[in-house]
Write a protein that holds these residues in place. Structure first.
Motif, PDB file in Angstrom:
ATOM      1  N   ALA A 194       0.836  -1.203   0.000  1.00 22.07           N
ATOM      2  CA  ALA A 194       0.000   0.000   0.000  1.00 22.07           C
ATOM      3  C   ALA A 194       0.873   1.255   0.000  1.00 22.07           C
ATOM      4  N   ILE A 195       1.923   1.261   0.808  1.00 24.92           N
ATOM      5  CA  ILE A 195       2.837   2.412   0.839  1.00 24.92           C
ATOM      6  C   ILE A 195       3.517   2.577  -0.520  1.00 24.92           C
TER       7      ILE A 195
ATOM      8  N   ALA B  42       2.420   1.623  -3.490  1.00 24.54           N
ATOM      9  CA  ALA B  42       1.449   2.123  -4.463  1.00 24.54           C
ATOM     10  C   ALA B  42       1.208   3.608  -4.264  1.00 24.54           C
ATOM     11  N   GLY B  43       1.078   4.020  -3.012  1.00 23.48           N
ATOM     12  CA  GLY B  43       0.865   5.441  -2.728  1.00 23.48           C
ATOM     13  C   GLY B  43       2.035   6.294  -3.171  1.00 23.48           C
ATOM     14  N   VAL B  44       3.243   5.855  -2.890  1.00 24.22           N
ATOM     15  CA  VAL B  44       4.445   6.600  -3.304  1.00 24.22           C
ATOM     16  C   VAL B  44       4.536   6.631  -4.826  1.00 24.22           C
TER      17      VAL B  44
ATOM     18  N   ILE C 200       2.099   6.578  -6.969  1.00 23.27           N
ATOM     19  CA  ILE C 200       1.107   7.528  -7.490  1.00 23.27           C
ATOM     20  C   ILE C 200       1.571   8.965  -7.251  1.00 23.27           C
ATOM     21  N   LEU C 201       2.139   9.206  -6.073  1.00 18.93           N
ATOM     22  CA  LEU C 201       2.595  10.571  -5.761  1.00 18.93           C
ATOM     23  C   LEU C 201       3.745  11.022  -6.651  1.00 18.93           C
TER      24      LEU C 201
END
Length: 109
Positions: A17-18, A20-22, A24-25
């Motif tokens: 999850a981390i 994927a978030g990074v 996307i950012l």
């Protein structure tokens, strides 16, 4: 499930999850641009595949035409050869018939 296995699974899920978030950012383009690039890539691949299919199709068609011409030529040669052989057989039979007529004429006297 043991406590260690549960902690490992949770750690993997949190890490994914981390990540994927990074991702996307820090992605260089917006999602719409990324989707457009993917669509363009698929369209290019589709066109390349269609071109290759067309090339293969044309190649097969030309080979069929060549094979048909070869078959037609061979057929004509066979018919011509048989025609000459038929003439030879007819000439042979006519000569034999003429000989038999002569022999028959001698017996009739």
């Amino acid at each position: 499930m043991s406590n260690s296995t549960g902690n490992t699974i949770v750690a993997i899920l949190v890490g994914a999850a981390i990540g994927a978030g990074v991702g996307i950012l820090f992605a260089p383009d917006k999602g719409s641009k990324t989707r457009e690039k993917l669509k363009d890539g698929f369209d290019d691949a589709k066109h390349n595949l269609q071109d290759k299919l067309h090339d293969v199709s044309e190649s097969i068609k030309s080979k069929i035409v060549i094979a048909k011409d070869d078959i037609d030529g061979n057929y004509d040669n066979i018919v011509s050869s048989l025609s000459h052989k038929t003439e030879d057989v007819i000439s042979f039979l006519e000569n034999k018939l003429a000989d038999l007529k002569l022999k028959n004429a001698k017996f009739q006297k």
